[in-house]
Scaffold this motif. Structure first.
Motif, mmCIF file in Angstrom:
data_model
loop_
_atom_site.group_PDB
_atom_site.id
_atom_site.type_symbol
_atom_site.label_atom_id
_atom_site.label_comp_id
_atom_site.label_asym_id
_atom_site.label_seq_id
_atom_site.Cartn_x
_atom_site.Cartn_y
_atom_site.Cartn_z
ATOM 1 N N TRP A 153 0.839 -1.209 0.000
ATOM 2 C CA TRP A 153 0.000 0.000 0.000
ATOM 3 C C TRP A 153 0.875 1.261 0.000
ATOM 4 N N MET A 154 1.958 1.226 0.759
ATOM 5 C CA MET A 154 2.868 2.362 0.785
ATOM 6 C C MET A 154 3.499 2.563 -0.595
ATOM 7 N N TRP A 155 3.854 1.447 -1.248
ATOM 8 C CA TRP A 155 4.449 1.510 -2.582
ATOM 9 C C TRP A 155 3.468 2.135 -3.569
ATOM 10 N N LEU A 156 2.219 1.715 -3.505
ATOM 11 C CA LEU A 156 1.194 2.278 -4.387
ATOM 12 C C LEU A 156 1.006 3.773 -4.115
ATOM 13 N N GLY A 157 0.996 4.129 -2.828
ATOM 14 C CA GLY A 157 0.825 5.539 -2.474
ATOM 15 C C GLY A 157 1.956 6.404 -2.993
ATOM 16 N N LEU A 158 3.184 5.902 -2.916
ATOM 17 C CA LEU A 158 4.332 6.660 -3.415
ATOM 18 C C LEU A 158 4.255 6.844 -4.930
ATOM 19 N N VAL A 159 3.800 5.814 -5.636
ATOM 20 C CA VAL A 159 3.652 5.933 -7.088
ATOM 21 C C VAL A 159 2.611 6.994 -7.428
ATOM 22 N N VAL A 160 1.470 6.978 -6.711
ATOM 23 C CA VAL A 160 0.428 7.976 -6.943
ATOM 24 C C VAL A 160 0.953 9.377 -6.654
ATOM 25 N N LEU A 161 1.675 9.519 -5.542
ATOM 26 C CA LEU A 161 2.232 10.821 -5.179
ATOM 27 C C LEU A 161 3.214 11.306 -6.239
ATOM 28 N N THR A 162 4.063 10.403 -6.740
ATOM 29 C CA THR A 162 5.022 10.779 -7.780
ATOM 30 C C THR A 162 4.309 11.230 -9.045
ATOM 31 N N GLY A 163 3.258 10.488 -9.422
ATOM 32 C CA GLY A 163 2.494 10.875 -10.604
ATOM 33 C C GLY A 163 1.840 12.236 -10.439
ATOM 34 N N ALA A 164 1.314 12.517 -9.235
ATOM 35 C CA ALA A 164 0.679 13.815 -8.985
ATOM 36 C C ALA A 164 1.683 14.950 -9.075
ATOM 37 N N VAL A 165 2.883 14.733 -8.504
ATOM 38 C CA VAL A 165 3.919 15.775 -8.559
ATOM 39 C C VAL A 165 4.349 16.033 -9.999
ATOM 40 N N LEU A 166 4.573 14.971 -10.765
ATOM 41 C CA LEU A 166 4.977 15.135 -12.165
ATOM 42 C C LEU A 166 3.884 15.805 -12.978
ATOM 43 N N GLY A 167 2.628 15.425 -12.721
ATOM 44 C CA GLY A 167 1.519 16.007 -13.472
ATOM 45 C C GLY A 167 1.363 17.495 -13.216
ATOM 46 N N THR A 168 1.460 17.899 -11.928
ATOM 47 C CA THR A 168 1.304 19.312 -11.612
ATOM 48 C C THR A 168 2.524 20.133 -12.023
#
Length: 337
Positions: A153-168
């Motif tokens: 779950w932590m791994w998935l959360g980090l991937v989502v966070l990375t995608g959000a940072v790159l997108g913004t």
């Protein structure tokens, strides 16, 4: 199988399908307009397909989440075929000699089809193929999420966070269109006309029905001009298309010109009442200069300066024209009705 990596493709696909389906369901006219602008077969455009597509996407998203083996695999294959079909449609649209506006995610994704759109769709097909691989697991996506460990779950959360940072950070335009910073406000905004920065008209040309080219400065030598960028197949353009002849009467001596990327002959064949009110924007060069899309409008001042707009959207264009008329009435140029 390590749960985290294999969960990402179906999760990404189902989120995209949910967002896309929900946005399309709210604006079914935009979906039908996209079918028309993408020049899909008329029998398909006039069928229930545009209205059904949002619900197909939502149901497919739900199936990706809960379908257990062996049903998960055909569901993933169907999703892959859907995204491959979207890619083919977008690639075909890039061959058109005029710009196309596609509501790929309803009005959330309303924008011009470009090579970037095609690249995005290629990436989605790749993700969908990875989703097929993920569907070979021994449990549904929902079950695997329930059984996932804290580390996963932590791994998935980090991937989502990375995608959000790159997108913004890297997503979207940088600073808007070349003209938006100085002509994006409208004179009727709360800050008033003093905050409306004007600039000389850009060098762009439009062709009349005879094929003669006129730059924007030439068009304004006899007075102000409202350019309304439209497309006959655009559902959001319907109100503007129907109103242009009346606007031409109501705003005189200000000219109102419908601007199309398709040929004038093809446009008049589709909308006869626009005859005499059109100019041709070859390959959509002028609308790109203004950083606009269909429908949109801009006011060219009689002094060779931009006087208002661009504004985008059906309601916004109508309000913009009404504001122009109000200014003309206030200045005594028009007589009250």
């Amino acid at each position: 199988m390590f749960t985290g990596p294999l969960l990402l493709p179906p999760l990404l696909l189902l989120v995209l399908l949910l967002v896309s389906g929900a946005a399309k369901a709210r604006h079914t006219d935009a979906t039908r307009s996209a079918f028309s602008q993408l020049e899909l077969p008329r029998v398909l455009t006039n069928s229930p397909a545009p209205r059904a597509l949002p619900w197909v996407e939502i149901l497919l998203a739900a199936a990706l989440l809960v379908a257990p083996p062996p049903f998960a695999l055909p569901v993933a294959v169907i999703a892959t075929l859907l995204f491959a079909g979207y890619l083919v449609v977008i690639a075909r649209a890039l061959t058109f000699d005029h710009p196309v506006t596609c509501s790929c995610f309803g009005e959330l994704g309303l924008g011009q089809v470009t090579r970037r759109t095609a690249v995005r769709n290629v990436l989605l097909v790749i993700v969908a193929l990875l989703g097929v691989w993920s569907a070979t697991a021994e449990a549904s996506v929902a079950s695997r999420l329930v059984d996932a460990s804290g580390v996963e779950w932590m791994w998935l959360g980090l991937v989502v966070l990375t995608g959000a940072v790159l997108g913004t950070t890297f997503g979207g335009p940088k600073g808007g269109s070349p003209t938006s910073s100085v002509v994006g406000a409208h004179p009727s905004d709360a800050e008033g006309e003093l905050d409306y920065l004007r600039q000389p008209l850009p060098f762009a040309t439009l062709a009349d029905a005879d094929g003669s080219l006129h730059n924007l400065t030439e068009l304004t030598r006899t007075g102000a001009v409202v350019l309304v960028f439209i497309s006959p197949g655009c559902g959001s353009c319907r109100a503007a298309i129907e109103s242009i002849p009346q606007w031409s009467t109501d705003l005189a001596p200000v000219r109102v010109i419908g601007v199309v990327a398709q040929t004038i002959e093809a446009t008049v064949a589709a909308v006869p009442e626009l005859e005499g009110h059109l100019m041709h924007d070859s390959k959509g060069v002028t609308i790109r200069i203004f950083g606009a899309r269909t429908p949109s409008a801009v006011l060219l001042g009689g002094d060779g300066m931009l006087a208002g707009g661009p504004v985008m959207g059906g309601h916004e264009v109508t309000a913009f024209v009404e504001d122009v008329r109000g200014e003309l009435l206030a200045a005594g140029v028009l007589a009250p009705a």
